[in-house]
Design a protein around this motif. Structure first.
Motif, mmCIF file in Angstrom:
data_model
loop_
_atom_site.group_PDB
_atom_site.id
_atom_site.type_symbol
_atom_site.label_atom_id
_atom_site.label_comp_id
_atom_site.label_asym_id
_atom_site.label_seq_id
_atom_site.Cartn_x
_atom_site.Cartn_y
_atom_site.Cartn_z
ATOM 1 N N ASP A 173 -12.080 -3.842 -11.382
ATOM 2 C CA ASP A 173 -11.737 -5.259 -11.356
ATOM 3 C C ASP A 173 -10.292 -5.413 -11.813
ATOM 4 N N ILE A 174 -9.724 -6.568 -11.590
ATOM 5 C CA ILE A 174 -8.301 -6.765 -11.837
ATOM 6 C C ILE A 174 -7.957 -6.632 -13.315
ATOM 7 N N LYS A 175 -8.649 -7.363 -14.166
ATOM 8 C CA LYS A 175 -8.283 -7.403 -15.581
ATOM 9 C C LYS A 175 -8.366 -6.045 -16.266
ATOM 10 N N PRO A 176 -9.429 -5.252 -16.075
ATOM 11 C CA PRO A 176 -9.441 -3.916 -16.690
ATOM 12 C C PRO A 176 -8.326 -3.010 -16.182
ATOM 13 N N LEU A 177 -7.964 -3.133 -14.885
ATOM 14 C CA LEU A 177 -6.899 -2.304 -14.343
ATOM 15 C C LEU A 177 -5.530 -2.714 -14.886
ATOM 16 N N LEU A 178 -5.336 -4.004 -15.113
ATOM 17 C CA LEU A 178 -4.051 -4.462 -15.640
ATOM 18 C C LEU A 178 -3.767 -3.870 -17.015
ATOM 19 N N ARG A 179 -4.800 -3.660 -17.812
ATOM 20 C CA ARG A 179 -4.624 -3.097 -19.146
ATOM 21 C C ARG A 179 -4.216 -1.625 -19.099
ATOM 22 N N LEU A 180 -4.427 -0.966 -17.954
ATOM 23 C CA LEU A 180 -4.079 0.451 -17.832
ATOM 24 C C LEU A 180 -2.683 0.667 -17.252
ATOM 25 N N ALA A 181 -2.094 -0.384 -16.689
ATOM 26 C CA ALA A 181 -0.776 -0.241 -16.051
ATOM 27 C C ALA A 181 0.312 -0.040 -17.100
ATOM 28 N N CYS A 182 1.263 0.842 -16.810
ATOM 29 C CA CYS A 182 2.348 1.117 -17.761
ATOM 30 C C CYS A 182 3.596 0.329 -17.365
ATOM 31 N N THR A 183 3.422 -0.980 -17.250
ATOM 32 C CA THR A 183 4.527 -1.890 -16.953
ATOM 33 C C THR A 183 4.104 -3.286 -17.390
ATOM 34 N N ASP A 184 5.017 -4.201 -17.316
ATOM 35 C CA ASP A 184 4.711 -5.584 -17.679
ATOM 36 C C ASP A 184 3.816 -6.208 -16.607
ATOM 37 N N THR A 185 2.648 -6.683 -17.008
ATOM 38 C CA THR A 185 1.679 -7.252 -16.056
ATOM 39 C C THR A 185 1.508 -8.754 -16.246
ATOM 40 N N SER A 186 2.467 -9.386 -16.894
ATOM 41 C CA SER A 186 2.340 -10.826 -17.165
ATOM 42 C C SER A 186 2.250 -11.639 -15.879
ATOM 43 N N LEU A 187 3.017 -11.212 -14.826
ATOM 44 C CA LEU A 187 2.951 -11.919 -13.548
ATOM 45 C C LEU A 187 1.550 -11.816 -12.950
ATOM 46 N N ASN A 188 0.994 -10.612 -12.969
ATOM 47 C CA ASN A 188 -0.347 -10.414 -12.426
ATOM 48 C C ASN A 188 -1.386 -11.218 -13.203
ATOM 49 N N GLU A 189 -1.265 -11.207 -14.537
ATOM 50 C CA GLU A 189 -2.214 -11.942 -15.357
ATOM 51 C C GLU A 189 -2.120 -13.440 -15.090
ATOM 52 N N LEU A 247 1.172 -1.551 -8.919
ATOM 53 C CA LEU A 247 1.436 -1.270 -10.326
ATOM 54 C C LEU A 247 1.451 0.236 -10.581
ATOM 55 N N PRO A 248 2.346 0.723 -11.454
ATOM 56 C CA PRO A 248 2.326 2.147 -11.813
ATOM 57 C C PRO A 248 1.282 2.412 -12.909
ATOM 58 N N PHE A 249 0.377 3.339 -12.658
ATOM 59 C CA PHE A 249 -0.633 3.729 -13.643
ATOM 60 C C PHE A 249 -0.300 5.145 -14.105
ATOM 61 N N CYS A 250 0.291 5.243 -15.282
ATOM 62 C CA CYS A 250 0.749 6.556 -15.734
ATOM 63 C C CYS A 250 0.238 6.896 -17.130
ATOM 64 N N ARG A 251 -0.762 6.168 -17.588
ATOM 65 C CA ARG A 251 -1.323 6.464 -18.899
ATOM 66 C C ARG A 251 -2.802 6.787 -18.753
ATOM 67 N N MET A 268 0.811 -1.199 0.000
ATOM 68 C CA MET A 268 0.000 0.000 0.000
ATOM 69 C C MET A 268 0.856 1.265 0.000
ATOM 70 N N LYS A 269 2.121 1.164 0.448
ATOM 71 C CA LYS A 269 2.982 2.324 0.489
ATOM 72 C C LYS A 269 3.435 2.753 -0.907
ATOM 73 N N GLU A 270 3.163 1.890 -1.894
ATOM 74 C CA GLU A 270 3.620 2.182 -3.237
ATOM 75 C C GLU A 270 2.654 3.081 -3.996
ATOM 76 N N TRP A 271 1.580 3.536 -3.388
ATOM 77 C CA TRP A 271 0.609 4.354 -4.101
ATOM 78 C C TRP A 271 1.224 5.635 -4.652
ATOM 79 N N ASN A 272 2.271 6.167 -3.975
ATOM 80 C CA ASN A 272 2.849 7.420 -4.434
ATOM 81 C C ASN A 272 3.649 7.250 -5.721
ATOM 82 N N ARG A 273 3.804 6.012 -6.196
ATOM 83 C CA ARG A 273 4.508 5.787 -7.449
ATOM 84 C C ARG A 273 3.635 6.112 -8.652
ATOM 85 N N THR A 274 2.347 6.172 -8.490
ATOM 86 C CA THR A 274 1.447 6.366 -9.615
ATOM 87 C C THR A 274 1.120 7.831 -9.801
#
Length: 318
Positions: A180-196, A166-170, A1-7
């Motif tokens: 939900d998880i899957k729609p959010l993964l498509r918005l992340a600006c990093t590799d999300t293969s592990l999450n998927e 995950l960093p969301f910068c787009r 949760m401390k990683e929120w400031n990365r986005t």
């Protein structure tokens, strides 16, 4: 949760179900009615299970848990969806989005495990009735229900932590009416293969494992029912399982379609339509599925709302 400031994204925009104004009022009224049915139906069952002593049995203990869960499951997504349809309020904060994701998967996975516990309860009641009160003691029921809620919470926490980091910068436009998880993964600006992979593997394991135990329970139940000579006894055994089996088919049918396929753009559009079934319609229909096919629940509801005098007059007329 401390990683929120990365986005760089502080809020998301939920695209909802439709952008057509002529459909929004109709869908708002329709889904509001379903939500009211969910509210009244599920909380009524919770109330009668608590108040009516004749329903203080393992079967209705789990039913009360399921109804309590269904109400909050629908409440996690439907009010925000209704606000989006009526007032175009489609913005949700980053923290609110992550919280919604966590509660949604917490309650959804808990429901899968509760349905499994209910199938075990039906198996013991039909296949081993002489030991039913020993195997399904009050302590055992509480332990089973607690385990369902406990495991569901930590299952969801895994997805929540990984998604929140995950960093969301787009883009911040979520192709859904809830987070939900899957729609959010498509918005992340990093590799999300592990999450998927985790969504497919972990969610698939939970869904398939619980469904496997339910199927095994019903195979034993079906074999036992075939050996019952009395048609009345056979019918009674079938009637105790029909409601639960119907709910299982509704729940797992939509869950498998949604979470066990890759997150393509077409699949997200299909998921948005499928989600209406298990977030809006199924939680509203579950109380009616159980109440309409269960004489004990119907009698307890009539007694709860109309009193014993109504029941006496009702049965005298019959």
């Amino acid at each position: 949760m401390k990683e929120w400031n990365r986005t760089s994204v502080e809020e998301f925009i939920l695209l909802g179900i439709t952008d057509l104004p002529q459909l929004q009022v109709f869908l708002f009224i329709t889904f509001l009615m379903f939500y009211l049915f969910c509210f009244v139906g599920n909380l009524s069952i919770v109330a009668v299970v608590i108040v009516e002593r004749s329903l203080h049995t393992p079967m209705y203990f789990f039913l009360g848990n399921l109804s309590f869960l269904d109400f909050f499951y629908a409440s996690t997504t439907v009010p925000k969806m209704l606000a989006g349809l009526l007032m175009e309020d489609k913005v949700i904060s980053f923290r609110g989005c992550i919280a919604q994701l966590h509660v949604f998967h917490f309650l959804g996975s808990t429901e899968a495990m509760l349905l499994t516990s209910m199938s075990y309860d039906r198996y013991v009641a039909i296949c081993n009735p002489l030991r039913y009160h020993v195997l399904m003691s009050k302590a055992t029921c509480i332990q089973l229900a607690s385990a369902c809620w406990f495991i569901g919470y930590f299952y969801s926490l895994t997805h929540t932590i990984l998604t929140s980091r995950l960093p969301f910068c787009r883009m911040n436009r979520v192709t859904h009416f809830y987070c939900d998880i899957k729609p959010l993964l498509r918005l992340a600006c990093t590799d999300t293969s592990l999450n998927e992979s985790l969504v497919s593997i972990v969610s698939g394991f939970v869904a398939l494992a619980t469904f496997f135990f339910i199927v095994i329970s019903y195979l034993f139940i079906g074999t036992h029912i075939l050996n019952i000579r009395s048609s009345q006894g056979r019918q009674k055994a079938i009637s105790t399982c029909t409601s639960h089996f119907t709910v299982v088919l509704l729940y797992y049918g939509t869950a498998f379609c949604t979470y066990l396929r890759p997150a393509t753009l077409d699949s997200l559009e299909q998921d948005r339509m499928t989600a209406i079934l298990f977030t809006v319609i199924t939680p509203a229909m579950n109380p009616f599925i159980y109440a309409l096919r269960n004489i004990d629940v119907k009698t307890a509801l009539q007694k709860f709302f109309f009193g014993e005098r109504f029941l006496k007059n009702y049965f005298i007329q019959l």
